[in-house]
Design a protein around this motif. Sequence first.
Motif, PDB file in Angstrom:
ATOM      1  N   SER A 168      -8.553   0.826   9.591  1.00  0.00           N
ATOM      2  CA  SER A 168      -9.169   1.538  10.971  1.00  0.00           C
ATOM      3  C   SER A 168      -8.026   2.066  12.000  1.00  0.00           C
ATOM      4  N   GLU A 169      -6.926   1.525  11.702  1.00  0.00           N
ATOM      5  CA  GLU A 169      -5.831   1.731  12.908  1.00  0.00           C
ATOM      6  C   GLU A 169      -5.213   3.159  12.661  1.00  0.00           C
TER       7      GLU A 169
ATOM      8  N   GLU B 163      -4.646  10.786   6.652  1.00  0.00           N
ATOM      9  CA  GLU B 163      -3.425  10.896   6.020  1.00  0.00           C
ATOM     10  C   GLU B 163      -2.657   9.647   5.468  1.00  0.00           C
ATOM     11  N   GLU B 164      -2.452   9.129   6.766  1.00  0.00           N
ATOM     12  CA  GLU B 164      -1.877   7.518   6.742  1.00  0.00           C
ATOM     13  C   GLU B 164      -2.659   6.620   5.811  1.00  0.00           C
ATOM     14  N   ARG B 165      -3.905   6.651   5.982  1.00  0.00           N
ATOM     15  CA  ARG B 165      -4.642   5.671   4.890  1.00  0.00           C
ATOM     16  C   ARG B 165      -4.499   6.274   3.740  1.00  0.00           C
ATOM     17  N   ALA B 166      -4.576   7.530   3.205  1.00  0.00           N
ATOM     18  CA  ALA B 166      -4.458   8.006   1.936  1.00  0.00           C
ATOM     19  C   ALA B 166      -2.854   7.410   1.177  1.00  0.00           C
ATOM     20  N   ASP B 167      -1.911   7.752   2.052  1.00  0.00           N
ATOM     21  CA  ASP B 167      -0.545   7.189   1.950  1.00  0.00           C
ATOM     22  C   ASP B 167      -0.734   5.797   1.422  1.00  0.00           C
ATOM     23  N   LEU B 168      -1.401   5.046   2.286  1.00  0.00           N
ATOM     24  CA  LEU B 168      -1.050   3.435   1.836  1.00  0.00           C
ATOM     25  C   LEU B 168      -1.749   3.304   0.660  1.00  0.00           C
ATOM     26  N   GLU B 169      -3.136   3.710   0.342  1.00  0.00           N
ATOM     27  CA  GLU B 169      -3.848   3.551  -0.958  1.00  0.00           C
ATOM     28  C   GLU B 169      -3.074   3.877  -1.756  1.00  0.00           C
ATOM     29  N   PHE B 170      -2.374   4.973  -1.887  1.00  0.00           N
ATOM     30  CA  PHE B 170      -1.527   5.476  -3.058  1.00  0.00           C
ATOM     31  C   PHE B 170      -0.387   4.575  -3.319  1.00  0.00           C
ATOM     32  N   ALA B 171       0.383   4.218  -2.154  1.00  0.00           N
ATOM     33  CA  ALA B 171       1.381   3.260  -2.170  1.00  0.00           C
ATOM     34  C   ALA B 171       1.090   1.975  -2.969  1.00  0.00           C
ATOM     35  N   ALA B 172      -0.275   1.469  -2.567  1.00  0.00           N
ATOM     36  CA  ALA B 172      -0.571   0.078  -3.323  1.00  0.00           C
ATOM     37  C   ALA B 172      -1.051   0.274  -4.576  1.00  0.00           C
ATOM     38  N   SER B 173      -1.452   1.385  -5.025  1.00  0.00           N
ATOM     39  CA  SER B 173      -1.612   1.829  -6.515  1.00  0.00           C
ATOM     40  C   SER B 173      -0.397   1.789  -7.322  1.00  0.00           C
ATOM     41  N   ARG B 174       0.672   2.165  -6.600  1.00  0.00           N
ATOM     42  CA  ARG B 174       1.972   2.516  -7.607  1.00  0.00           C
ATOM     43  C   ARG B 174       2.835   1.275  -7.412  1.00  0.00           C
ATOM     44  N   GLY B 175       2.816   0.516  -6.517  1.00  0.00           N
ATOM     45  CA  GLY B 175       3.813  -0.773  -6.483  1.00  0.00           C
ATOM     46  C   GLY B 175       3.422  -1.478  -5.290  1.00  0.00           C
TER      47      GLY B 175
ATOM     48  N   ASP C 173      13.935   4.560  -2.007  1.00  0.00           N
ATOM     49  CA  ASP C 173      13.584   5.299  -1.050  1.00  0.00           C
ATOM     50  C   ASP C 173      12.650   4.613  -0.020  1.00  0.00           C
ATOM     51  N   LEU C 174      12.943   4.252   1.176  1.00  0.00           N
ATOM     52  CA  LEU C 174      12.247   3.755   2.022  1.00  0.00           C
ATOM     53  C   LEU C 174      11.275   4.461   2.888  1.00  0.00           C
ATOM     54  N   ASP C 175       9.736   4.345   2.964  1.00  0.00           N
ATOM     55  CA  ASP C 175       8.798   4.914   3.645  1.00  0.00           C
ATOM     56  C   ASP C 175       7.906   4.253   4.140  1.00  0.00           C
ATOM     57  N   GLY C 176       7.311   4.585   5.150  1.00  0.00           N
ATOM     58  CA  GLY C 176       6.055   3.772   5.755  1.00  0.00           C
ATOM     59  C   GLY C 176       5.646   4.491   7.119  1.00  0.00           C
ATOM     60  N   ALA C 177       4.880   3.688   7.816  1.00  0.00           N
ATOM     61  CA  ALA C 177       4.025   4.220   8.944  1.00  0.00           C
ATOM     62  C   ALA C 177       3.628   2.967   9.928  1.00  0.00           C
ATOM     63  N   THR C 178       3.603   3.356  11.190  1.00  0.00           N
ATOM     64  CA  THR C 178       2.883   2.422  11.962  1.00  0.00           C
ATOM     65  C   THR C 178       1.735   2.882  12.829  1.00  0.00           C
ATOM     66  N   ALA C 179       0.800   2.355  13.116  1.00  0.00           N
ATOM     67  CA  ALA C 179      -0.422   2.997  13.746  1.00  0.00           C
ATOM     68  C   ALA C 179       0.077   3.356  15.142  1.00  0.00           C
ATOM     69  N   PRO C 180      -0.309   4.362  15.734  1.00  0.00           N
ATOM     70  CA  PRO C 180       0.052   4.942  17.019  1.00  0.00           C
ATOM     71  C   PRO C 180       0.160   3.606  18.266  1.00  0.00           C
ATOM     72  N   ALA C 181      -1.083   3.010  17.981  1.00  0.00           N
ATOM     73  CA  ALA C 181      -1.430   2.065  19.262  1.00  0.00           C
ATOM     74  C   ALA C 181      -0.325   0.853  19.132  1.00  0.00           C
ATOM     75  N   HIS C 182       0.264   0.567  17.950  1.00  0.00           N
ATOM     76  CA  HIS C 182       1.050  -0.622  17.854  1.00  0.00           C
ATOM     77  C   HIS C 182       2.610  -0.154  17.616  1.00  0.00           C
ATOM     78  N   ARG C 183       2.790   0.967  17.930  1.00  0.00           N
ATOM     79  CA  ARG C 183       4.277   1.408  17.835  1.00  0.00           C
ATOM     80  C   ARG C 183       5.134   0.607  19.009  1.00  0.00           C
ATOM     81  N   ARG C 184       6.572   0.736  18.644  1.00  0.00           N
ATOM     82  CA  ARG C 184       7.578   0.105  19.484  1.00  0.00           C
ATOM     83  C   ARG C 184       7.336  -1.473  19.787  1.00  0.00           C
TER      84      ARG C 184
END
Length: 330
Positions: free
Chosen positions: A212-213, A217-229, A255-266
């Motif tokens: 929910s954080e 689009e980022e949820r889709a990335d995370l679900e896709f990433a978890a399905s691949r490795g 190749d490193l990629d990722g994301a942090t929820a806006p409210a939890h950055r820095r």
Amino acid sequence: MRFPPAQERAGIWTAEAKLLPNRTTDSGSEAWDMPGAYPWGPGVEGCTGSAYPPAVESETRTDGGTRPAEFWIGEVDRDPALQEELLRAVPDRPRYVRARGLLLRGRCRVVLGPEGRRGAGFFIGDPERPGVCQAIHRPVAGLVAGLLHECSTCLQILTDRENAEHFASLLPGWEPRPATVHVHPNPTEVPAPDGDARLIEGAEFGDDEVLSEFAREERADLEFAASRGPVATVWENDRIVSFCWAVYETESWWDLDGATAPAHRRRGHGRSAAALLIAHLLKAGKRPVWSALDANEASRRMALTSGFRAVDRMIVLTPPEGFVRGPGCA
């Protein structure tokens, strides 16, 4: 400090042209001190033939016009011999982690010339993550035209910095956006992750509250990433607040990629997620590559503060507003 002119043009990184750490080159990019670690160019082991094969231009018709060079578009997993041929042209180097990773996986789409004319270069795209095609060497005008006509999903072209002028002549009006490729000189020394960091793989997130954080689009990335490795995640209050994954992998790099929820950055969550995945993939002998557009100051700053050093420069070509693409390739 600059590289000697010949090496600057050829894009060759050698011990003789090394830079000192934490300095800045005349062109403004960060310096590095990994002597001899990443040479590119003619004669380099692992790269067959010249680093920049002679271009094969479009043919001239009898009426004075030009006929675009022939091209072929398809998926290499249906042709193992072609897959091996293209792998020989793409060495296992940080700048090619995307292209070589796609070729090793087999599930990629390529645009290239006919046999005997492969020196014209070619394009590699990811049908599962469309939007960017990587140019290998210097594709000629006919191949560029074929790519744009057939692939409506190709929104950007990633190319070596040495090819900027070549593409500027073929794609007037396209914006060249510089990017920097970073690697870590001693990934075993990356600090251990803080907080609740977990490695997950093959997960199906049935509970929307866990994600929910993040935006859709980022949820889709995370679900896709978890399905691949494996995906490295950081949790707070039973919710994922940051994640990191290997988009592409070669024999030596990922190749490193990722994301942090806006409210939890820095808060160091992104660094913790990266540290967990780096430690995991080091067990397989693979080292991380961190690439970022120069305009993405936050990503570049995080790379440098995490101990990464710049080793290469790339160009991302973006079409002008209103550019009309082809019908697309299914």
